[in-house]
Scaffold this motif. Sequence first.
Motif, short mmCIF file in Angstrom:
data_model
loop_
_atom_site.label_atom_id
_atom_site.label_comp_id
_atom_site.label_asym_id
_atom_site.label_seq_id
_atom_site.Cartn_x
_atom_site.Cartn_y
_atom_site.Cartn_z
N ALA A 18 1.14 -1.41 0.26
CA ALA A 18 -0.07 -0.17 0.19
C ALA A 18 0.78 1.40 0.26
O ALA A 18 0.49 1.90 -0.28
N GLY A 19 2.44 1.14 0.29
CA GLY A 19 3.15 2.25 0.91
C GLY A 19 3.14 3.07 -1.18
O GLY A 19 2.93 3.20 -1.95
N ALA A 20 3.25 4.71 -0.54
CA ALA A 20 3.60 5.15 -1.50
C ALA A 20 4.95 5.71 -2.02
O ALA A 20 5.37 6.50 -3.03
N GLY A 21 6.06 5.39 -1.63
CA GLY A 21 6.80 5.02 -1.95
C GLY A 21 7.85 6.73 -2.06
O GLY A 21 8.59 6.99 -2.93
N ARG A 22 7.92 6.88 -0.49
CA ARG A 22 8.02 8.66 -0.66
C ARG A 22 9.14 9.51 -0.79
O ARG A 22 10.05 9.63 -1.39
N ARG A 23 10.77 8.08 -0.42
CA ARG A 23 11.66 7.97 -1.03
C ARG A 23 12.28 8.12 -2.00
O ARG A 23 13.22 7.27 -2.48
N LEU A 24 11.01 7.40 -2.56
CA LEU A 24 10.93 7.31 -4.19
C LEU A 24 10.71 8.30 -5.64
O LEU A 24 10.76 8.18 -6.33
N GLY A 25 10.49 9.15 -4.59
CA GLY A 25 9.72 10.48 -4.87
C GLY A 25 8.88 9.84 -5.26
O GLY A 25 7.78 10.26 -6.60
N GLY A 26 7.71 9.11 -4.64
CA GLY A 26 6.55 8.75 -4.84
C GLY A 26 6.38 8.23 -5.81
O GLY A 26 5.01 8.41 -6.61
N ARG A 27 6.65 6.97 -5.74
CA ARG A 27 6.63 6.15 -6.53
C ARG A 27 5.82 4.68 -6.32
O ARG A 27 6.65 4.27 -5.06
N PRO A 28 5.16 4.22 -6.44
CA PRO A 28 4.39 3.72 -5.13
C PRO A 28 5.07 2.43 -5.73
O PRO A 28 5.66 1.68 -6.78
N LYS A 29 6.11 1.11 -4.66
CA LYS A 29 6.00 0.43 -4.37
C LYS A 29 5.91 -0.57 -5.14
O LYS A 29 5.95 -1.82 -6.13
N ALA A 30 4.34 -1.05 -5.43
CA ALA A 30 3.46 -1.94 -6.28
C ALA A 30 3.83 -2.47 -7.43
O ALA A 30 3.70 -2.82 -8.44
N LEU A 31 4.01 -0.77 -8.01
CA LEU A 31 3.94 -0.31 -9.57
C LEU A 31 5.36 -0.73 -10.27
O LEU A 31 5.81 -0.02 -11.11
#
Length: 206
Positions: A18-31
């Motif tokens: 469910a995470g938004a991947g904040r430390r990835l610049g807002g790229r959800p890890k699921a995607l």
Amino acid sequence: MISSTGTPPSVAGLVLAAGAGRRLGGRPKALLDLAGRPLVERAAQVLGAGGCAPVHVVLGAAEAEVRKRADLAGCELVSNPDWATGMASSLRAGLASLSPGTATAALIMLVDQPRIGAEAVARLVRAHGDGAALAAAAYGGERGNPVLIARHHWAAVRETATGDRGARDFLRDHRAELTLVECGDVAAPDDIDTEADLRLLGPYGD
């Protein structure tokens, strides 16, 4: 091991995605892309191949896009409207989605650990069959993920899970009951948190 109802043990798979991947610049890890497909597909497939059924996938950030792009046929998709509060909310939502009698244990897998394959999952499933009520994959003797939690512990885990710690505090408090299952020879616990970690999406194997 036979449950108190006289049925053989069964393990449900639970992907926290469910995470938004904040430390990835807002790229959800699921995607994140893994061999041309969303990363969440890999996690769900690994659980199924390792012996888990059913498989539930908890979604939050970019849920509509994940549902559109990821092939999660055969999985139960669970919405977590509170995903922004941390991993614990996804754990609670996932456990709550498993109806009574669904399984004797849940095996919880994080979506961002692509070097954990079906054999590591199968080892935890076998540990439950041998009687383990709490089990975790270990790497060089150190506790890691995935984690298996028997059904009679679910309520307590849901009550104690907070923030981004998931079941960590519960497992610490019950470490005397925890079975560590060495998986360092077949898997690695590396997770994807930063741009530098995207290298983990290269070639992999089970």
